[in-house]
Design a protein around this motif. Structure first.
Motif, short mmCIF file in Angstrom:
data_model
loop_
_atom_site.label_atom_id
_atom_site.label_comp_id
_atom_site.label_asym_id
_atom_site.label_seq_id
_atom_site.Cartn_x
_atom_site.Cartn_y
_atom_site.Cartn_z
N TYR A 1 -11.63 61.71 14.20
CA TYR A 1 -10.66 62.66 13.71
C TYR A 1 -10.99 63.10 12.28
N ARG A 2 -11.41 62.16 11.46
CA ARG A 2 -11.74 62.47 10.08
C ARG A 2 -12.88 63.48 9.98
N SER A 3 -13.81 63.41 10.92
CA SER A 3 -15.00 64.26 10.87
C SER A 3 -14.77 65.66 11.45
N GLY A 4 -13.64 65.89 12.09
CA GLY A 4 -13.41 67.16 12.77
C GLY A 4 -12.97 68.29 11.86
N ASP A 5 -13.49 69.48 12.14
CA ASP A 5 -13.03 70.69 11.44
C ASP A 5 -11.85 71.31 12.17
N GLY A 6 -11.79 71.10 13.49
CA GLY A 6 -10.71 71.66 14.29
C GLY A 6 -10.54 70.88 15.58
N PHE A 7 -9.38 71.02 16.19
CA PHE A 7 -9.02 70.18 17.33
C PHE A 7 -8.42 70.99 18.48
N PHE A 8 -8.85 70.62 19.69
CA PHE A 8 -8.18 71.05 20.91
C PHE A 8 -7.38 69.84 21.38
N CYS A 9 -6.09 70.03 21.56
CA CYS A 9 -5.26 68.98 22.14
C CYS A 9 -4.92 69.45 23.55
N VAL A 10 -5.57 68.81 24.53
CA VAL A 10 -5.51 69.27 25.92
C VAL A 10 -4.55 68.39 26.73
N PHE A 11 -3.74 69.05 27.56
CA PHE A 11 -2.90 68.32 28.51
C PHE A 11 -3.02 69.02 29.86
N SER A 12 -2.62 68.33 30.90
CA SER A 12 -2.64 68.91 32.25
C SER A 12 -1.29 69.53 32.56
#
Length: 189
Positions: A74-85
């Protein structure tokens, strides 16, 4: 080489994080995929709005067995996809935990983040309404997109949208740094 932006895929196990990533990377749908521990992908010379950029994608495990290394990801990420079904209410509810963990590590509400409801092609089996998902995204002040890793619906669009958020944030930070440097050079007589 062009600037590289790091995207982290988060979400519960089995929601389609790997399928979305593989569809984006190779334009193929893999139906039977082994559970992910953590896979990394790189796309160089990706054309985004006429500019060539690099993308590193980290497809994380949905299982909590790997929580020890999660914060470093998480610390290394520039951006995030939070995926759910869209077919499983529990995976939608668990997005709150992923969001909280990311914000705890980044300590920044403006971290580039998109809520993604996957499996939108399976309309008959859907249990999470678009209104509920949009409401959650609005409360978080983030975009919401529905994707289908199987049909590739909105897959490329989701990546492009997140990359635009990442680049906008980096540009804003660079501008703030320049302003800060200029202020240091100011001399009052």
């Amino acid at each position: 080489m062009s600037e590289v932006h790091k995207i982290i895929m988060v979400g519960s196990g089995g929601v389609g994080k790997s399928a979305i990533t593989l569809q984006f990377m190779y334009a193929e749908f893999v139906k039977d995929y082994e559970p992910t521990k953590a896979d990394s992908y790189r796309k160089t010379n990706f054309d985004l709005d006429g500019a060539e950029i690099g993308i590193d994608i980290l497809d994380t495990a949905g299982q909590e067995d790997y929580a020890a290394i999660r914060d470093n990801y998480y610390r290394s990420g520039d951006g995030f996809f939070c995926v759910f079904s869209l077919l499983e209410k529990m995976t939608f509810q668990e997005t709150d935990n992923f969001r909280d963990q990311i914000l705890r590590v980044h300590e920044d509400e403006s971290v580039p983040f998109i809520l993604v409801g996957n499996k939108c092609d399976l309309t008959e089996e859907r249990v999470v309404s678009k209104a509920d998902a949009e409401s959650k995204a609005k409360s978080w002040n983030v975009p919401y997109l529905e994707t289908s890793a199987k049909t590739k619906q909105n897959v490329d669009e989701a990546y492009k949208a997140l990359l635009r958020l990442i680049i906008a944030k980096k540009n804003k930070e660079k501008a703030a740094q320049k302003t800060k440097k200029r202020k240091k050079k100011c001399l009052l007589l």
